[in-house]
Structure formats: C-alpha cells, structure tokens
Design a protein around this motif. Structure first.
Motif, PDB file in Angstrom:
ATOM      1  N   GLY A  70     -35.768  84.022  71.989  1.00 23.02           N
ATOM      2  CA  GLY A  70     -35.573  82.622  72.321  1.00 23.02           C
ATOM      3  C   GLY A  70     -35.318  81.759  71.107  1.00 23.02           C
ATOM      4  O   GLY A  70     -35.272  82.235  69.972  1.00 23.02           O
ATOM      5  N   PRO A  71     -35.170  80.447  71.311  1.00 24.14           N
ATOM      6  CA  PRO A  71     -34.877  79.505  70.217  1.00 24.14           C
ATOM      7  C   PRO A  71     -36.141  79.140  69.446  1.00 24.14           C
ATOM      8  O   PRO A  71     -36.648  78.017  69.538  1.00 24.14           O
ATOM      9  N   GLN A 121     -33.628  82.980  66.792  1.00 20.60           N
ATOM     10  CA  GLN A 121     -33.037  81.727  67.257  1.00 20.60           C
ATOM     11  C   GLN A 121     -31.859  82.085  68.149  1.00 20.60           C
ATOM     12  O   GLN A 121     -30.745  82.320  67.692  1.00 20.60           O
ATOM     13  N   ASN A 122     -32.109  82.193  69.462  1.00 20.28           N
ATOM     14  CA  ASN A 122     -31.055  82.536  70.413  1.00 20.28           C
ATOM     15  C   ASN A 122     -31.478  82.105  71.799  1.00 20.28           C
ATOM     16  O   ASN A 122     -32.590  81.592  71.998  1.00 20.28           O
ATOM     17  N   LEU A 123     -30.598  82.295  72.738  1.00 22.08           N
ATOM     18  CA  LEU A 123     -30.897  82.013  74.149  1.00 22.08           C
ATOM     19  C   LEU A 123     -30.850  83.298  74.969  1.00 22.08           C
ATOM     20  O   LEU A 123     -30.641  83.274  76.173  1.00 22.08           O
ATOM     21  N   MET A 155     -37.296  73.601  74.359  1.00 27.32           N
ATOM     22  CA  MET A 155     -36.376  72.835  73.510  1.00 27.32           C
ATOM     23  C   MET A 155     -36.377  71.348  73.854  1.00 27.32           C
ATOM     24  O   MET A 155     -36.615  70.500  72.980  1.00 27.32           O
ATOM     25  N   SER A 209     -35.881  76.801  65.440  1.00 22.88           N
ATOM     26  CA  SER A 209     -35.733  75.346  65.505  1.00 22.88           C
ATOM     27  C   SER A 209     -37.054  74.669  65.848  1.00 22.88           C
ATOM     28  O   SER A 209     -37.333  73.558  65.367  1.00 22.88           O
ATOM     29  N   GLN A 210     -37.865  75.311  66.671  1.00 25.44           N
ATOM     30  CA  GLN A 210     -39.164  74.729  67.016  1.00 25.44           C
ATOM     31  C   GLN A 210     -40.187  74.948  65.913  1.00 25.44           C
ATOM     32  O   GLN A 210     -41.004  74.074  65.620  1.00 25.44           O
ATOM     33  N   VAL A 248     -34.450  81.436  59.691  1.00 20.26           N
ATOM     34  CA  VAL A 248     -33.531  82.382  60.328  1.00 20.26           C
ATOM     35  C   VAL A 248     -33.118  83.468  59.339  1.00 20.26           C
ATOM     36  O   VAL A 248     -33.010  84.654  59.695  1.00 20.26           O
ATOM     37  N   TYR A 282     -36.843  78.239  78.254  1.00 18.30           N
ATOM     38  CA  TYR A 282     -36.177  77.781  77.028  1.00 18.30           C
ATOM     39  C   TYR A 282     -35.907  76.273  77.086  1.00 18.30           C
ATOM     40  O   TYR A 282     -36.005  75.573  76.067  1.00 18.30           O
ATOM     41  N   THR A 323     -40.109  70.697  71.721  1.00 17.03           N
ATOM     42  CA  THR A 323     -39.514  70.442  70.408  1.00 17.03           C
ATOM     43  C   THR A 323     -39.185  68.970  70.221  1.00 17.03           C
ATOM     44  O   THR A 323     -39.398  68.405  69.133  1.00 17.03           O
TER      45      THR A 323
END
Length: 580
Positions: free
Chosen positions: A230-231, A200-202, A134, A234-235, A194, A130, A138
């Motif tokens: 995972g995130p 969108q999480n860790l 990120m 945002s990516q 979303v 991750y 990203t």
C-alpha cells in the motif's frame, strides 16, 4: 551499554542540532510572510487557495475568532474522517474489500488523528482501505500538525507584539505551515524512504510461497504468506515530521515495509524531533531574541538526554531473571546484548531506547520496538516523558506552547521569591496569565489519573487487562497517559479496542487537545494587549543557564508531584519485584 551505542546517539543529537538554525530561520520567514526560495513555485498556489476559500490574508483575528476557527476546522475534519471510515466498504481504493469500521472505533480514530494523537486500537493493514489511509488519516496528519504550529505562532505574536488586538489569521498560518513546511519536507523524506525499501503503491495484498514451510497453531502446514502492501511511504513521512505517529501497519515502524534499514530508522528518528527542535529557534526569531529560543531548546535537551541515557542503561543491563538462568546478555561481536525482547535485531538496544524516548518526548507515538517489552525502568523513561506534559520537544507547536506555560510559572515563582512583579519578554505576568498557565499544566494530570482510576475500578476497564499485577496497572496508566497527552504510543498488552476504552480514550484526547488550545489562545489574547515593560536591574534574565536550570526544576517537580504515587504502583514496584 557500548561505545557504538553512545556514538549513534551522539551522531543523532549532533545532526539534529546542526539543522535547528537553518530550518528554524526558514520557518520564521514563512510565518512572517517573507519570501523564500519556494515562493516562486508555491506562491501562486497560496494566493489561489485564499481566493477559493474567500480568505483575506491581510485581515487578522482576535484570539476568540482565531480559537473559533481552530475548533470549527477540527470539527469538520472529525466528521469527514468518521464518514470515510463508516463508508469505506462502498468507496473505491479498497482492494482488500474491508468493511466499514465499527462506530466506536471510527469515532476514536477520527478524534485521534484530528487531535494529533494517532492512537490506534486497530491494525492498519487489516482494517483501513487505501482511500481511508490516504484521504483520511494522511490528510489529518498534515492538518493537525499545521494547526499546532499555527497556535504556537499565535502565542508567539502575543509575546512579541504590544498594545495590539490581533494575533494573526489562522487560515494564513495554517496554509503556510502546510504549503511551505510540511509538504516539501514530507516529499523529500518520502522519496528517501522509498529508496530504502518503504513500500508506496496501490497494489493489493500479495501472497508469496515460503522458502521454509511452517506450522500454524493447530499443527497444520503453512506454505504461503500474505504480504500487506500500500501507500505507506507518503504516510510515514508526515507521521514522523508532524509528530503524528500513526503507523500504516499494525506494528508501526518495527515493520520491515515501513522501516526496513538502519538508514530509514535514522531518518525517521531525526524527523521526529526535527520540527519541534527547530521551532525553538523560530520562536526566538519571532520574539526578536534568539537567545530565548536556545534557552528553551537547552532545557529540553538536558531532560531528553537524561531520560535517553536512563532508558538505554536499563535496556542494556538486560533482564536480571534471565541472568540467574545463565543467559548471556552481554554485548559482543555476535550478539547485541541487553534486553532484546520486543526489539528488532536490525536496530538493537541503543536505537530502540533512543526511538522510545524521542517518540514520547515529541508527542509522536510511533514505535520501532514494543514498549511493553521494555524492562520496568526502561519503560518508565518514556512514560515519565509523556507525564511531564509533552513539553520536552512535544508535538509540533503544542510542545513549545506547553513549555511556555511552564516558563510563565517559573518566572512567576521566581518573581515571588524576590518580591518583584514577574516579567517575561517585556510583558508583566499577572493573575490571568497564571490562571491560564495553570490550566495548561493541571488539566492533563487530572484527566490521566482520573480516567486511569475509573478504568481500574470498573468491570469494563479491568476486562481488557490480561497482565496481572503492576504491569497490568502500568498498561492502563500508559494508555491514558498517551491519550491524555496526544501521544499515541502504547503498552500493547492492553486490549483497547472496546467501547469502554474507545469512548473514554476519545474523551481524553479531545480534552488534551482542545481544553489546552483554548487557554493557550486566551493567553495570547491577554499578552498581545499588554504594554512593553523595559527591562531593569531587577528583571530576571530568561536566557541564562541559571534560568534553564530553574525551568528544568519546575518541569520535573510538577511532573513528579503529580505522578509519583501512580508510578510507584506500576513500573517502580515492578522493578523491585523483578530484582527480588
């Protein structure tokens, strides 16, 4: 082809055109340093960043310093991203416990994301932590896109100014592009994605029980499935808006966690072309004649729509081999029809063909269907769009400055035909400008065709080709066309994660980005010093339908002359064999 399919494509184009003027006007104000509605919030951040970096925003650069700033910034980005991959095994935010990425793959990926290519010879959910996704990938999605827009703005100043010596400040152009354009748009798009179910999480990967047990390849029962999380949102937002294209998951935007619904699909497709299209209007505003921007956009649209319809027609027609076997490939209320191999049922043929042409026209490279599974002519359309030099929209910034190189050649040739010194926007086009434009146009086919030939005659190159005949050749040609144009999409049947393809591909991506940036900025430096020539009765108008048609002809002729022999060995002969 169906009426519904054409209506979806028409709606897409209509909304895209509606957004061109307001967004293009906003970006022009940003790059001219005018106040916008975001300055109240982001103005202090901009000023604080200048102080932190020791940058004087009022101090402009000549083209050589501007170029050096771009190159040094990119080198630092490559080193940082390479280090993140090599050290991810001991760094935090790695819940899956992924080990360090191998050296050649790390180098290829670092080059790929810094050059706005986002070619991926790996599966994101099985390779990258991750933190790497990120802080590495990203971040570079923002940085490479903002750098491309900054270079376009520098070239535009070269055309707009006269008898000057500077083309702006790279750090100012870069920061404004990130703060006022890419970040706000990405935030809005990420929230919209979303809402549609993009993850969108860790959270670490999660195992769930299957409702219906299955068997693996050895016949053993499988009762659980691992869901990669995972995130992602945002990516995904910046990968589309910045024409980056690198997927959080291995199958990119065909993955239901990355692109779950028709609405998320539409929003992502729209964002692919949004900035490249709007930058045409920005260009017109910055040079003081919006007709010039509309003319460039019109040329891009004519080519894009033509190839979109061609791809849609080829895929909707289906596979003739299946027709002879009695398979029904006609669209109906219960079946999408056409060639559905490698496509998602929730998107269908029309949206798959539209995405394929948008992503290759825009130097994006993300996919919602597997291009290797397209029919030969369906796969030909995205391949040719890249081989035109990624100037039909192209990457943010890079596509338009590539198209301006074709404009300079078109003006020059037209001037020769009528016996006049060619001019563009009040600037005489002389030998230096033609040399720089020629470099911008010819470097790409030399690197693509040269490396394709090398791969086809070397043992290491042929060892990765699993499909014999013309389709295997098309896979190699597509791979180097993609990397040699900073696109990133692929005919995925090629096993590209080898030292041979990783190193050769990195070379292609570096040349495609930086060997074009240098002549672009040299061109800006030459043009900005020229005096303005007042238009006369013999000046060629560059905003008319006649010039738009002439520009389209130049783009297509150059592309056809460079790549027609290679295309004849790949998708064209494969199409003839398919119908035999």
């Amino acid at each position: 082809m169906t009426t519904n399919g054409f209506l979806q494509i028409a709606l897409y184009l209509a909304l895209l055109l509606l957004l061109v003027k307001p967004l293009g006007s906003y970006m022009a104000r940003v790059y001219q340093g005018e106040r916008t509605w975001l300055h109240l919030l982001l103005g202090p951040v901009e000023r604080w960043t200048y102080r932190l970096l020791g940058v004087d925003p009022a101090r402009e650069m000549g083209w050589k310093i501007y170029t050096l700033s771009v190159l040094l910034f990119s080198v630092v980005g490559m080193v940082v991203l390479y280090a993140l991959q090599r050290l991810q095994g001991v760094l935090p935010l790695n819940p899956q416990g992924f080990a360090a990425v191998p050296p050649t793959l790390s180098f290829n990926t670092a080059v790929s994301f810094v050059t706005n290519t986002n070619w991926q010879a790996y599966g994101g959910e099985t390779t990258m932590s991750y933190l790497t996704q990120m802080a590495g990938l990203t971040v570079q999605n923002f940085a490479s896109a903002a750098a491309g827009m900054a270079i376009l703005v520098a070239l535009t100043r070269g055309l707009a100014r006269h008898s000057a010596g500077t083309i702006g400040n790279f750090w100012v152009d870069f920061l404004r592009g990130v703060l006022y354009i890419l970040l706000p748009l990405s935030l809005v798009l990420a929230l919209a994605l979303v809402s549609q179910g993009v993850v969108q999480n860790l959270t670490p990967n999660t195992s769930v029980s299957l409702l219906q047990p299955a068997l693996d390849g050895q016949g053993n029962p499988v009762t659980q499935q691992t869901l990669a999380l995972g995130p992602a949102a945002s990516q995904v937002a910046i990968k589309q808006l910045g024409t980056n294209g690198g997927g959080f998951f291995n199958v990119n935007s065909a993955h239901p966690f990355e692109n779950p619904t028709p609405l998320s699909n539409f929003l992502q497709m729209l964002s692919i072309l949004l900035l490249p299209a709007a930058l045409c209007y920005t260009f017109g505003r910055l040079v003081g004649d919006t007709r010039q921007g509309w003319a460039l956009l019109a040329a891009m649209l004519v080519i894009f729509v033509s190839f979109t319809v061609a791809a849609y027609a080829a895929e909707a027609a289906g596979n003739p081999r299946l027709t002879t076997l009695g398979v029904d490939q006609v669209a109906s209320a219960l079946a999408p029809g056409g060639n559905m191999e490698g496509k998602e049922l929730r998107f269908g043929v029309a949206n798959s063909a539209l995405w394929a042409t948008a992503t290759t026209a825009a130097s994006n490279g993300s996919v919602n269907a597997m291009h290797a599974s397209f029919t030969p002519l369906g796969g030909l359309a995205p391949l040719v769009l890249m081989q035109l030099g990624e100037v039909v929209f192209g990457g943010v910034g890079s596509g338009l400055y590539g198209m301006l190189a074709f404009v300079i050649v078109a003006v020059f040739v037209a001037g020769l035909m009528v016996g006049r010194t060619p001019e563009y926007l009040g600037k005489k086009i002389e030998s230096f400008e033609i040399k720089m434009a020629a470099l911008l146009i010819l470097i790409m086919p030399v690197i693509v065709l040269g490396l394709t030939a090398l791969a086809e005659i070397s043992g290491a190159g042929k060892a990765s080709i699993f499909n014999p005949g013309p389709h295997g050749f098309s896979e190699v040609l597509y791979a180097f066309t993609s990397m040699g144009n900073n696109n990133g999409s692929a005919f995925a049947g090629l096993a590209a994660n080898t030292p041979f393809y990783n190193m050769l591909g990195a070379l292609a991506m570096l040349i495609a980005r930086f060997w074009l940036i240098v002549p672009t900025l040299a061109l800006a430096g030459s043009l900005v010093r020229k005096k303005r020539v007042e238009p006369s009765a013999g000046t060629l108008p560059t905003h008319t339908p006649l010039f738009v048609g002439w520009l389209i002809a130049i783009v297509l002729i150059v592309g056809a002359l460079n790549f027609l022999p290679a295309l004849a060995l790949g998708p064209i002969v494969e199409h003839l064999m398919l119908g035999a």
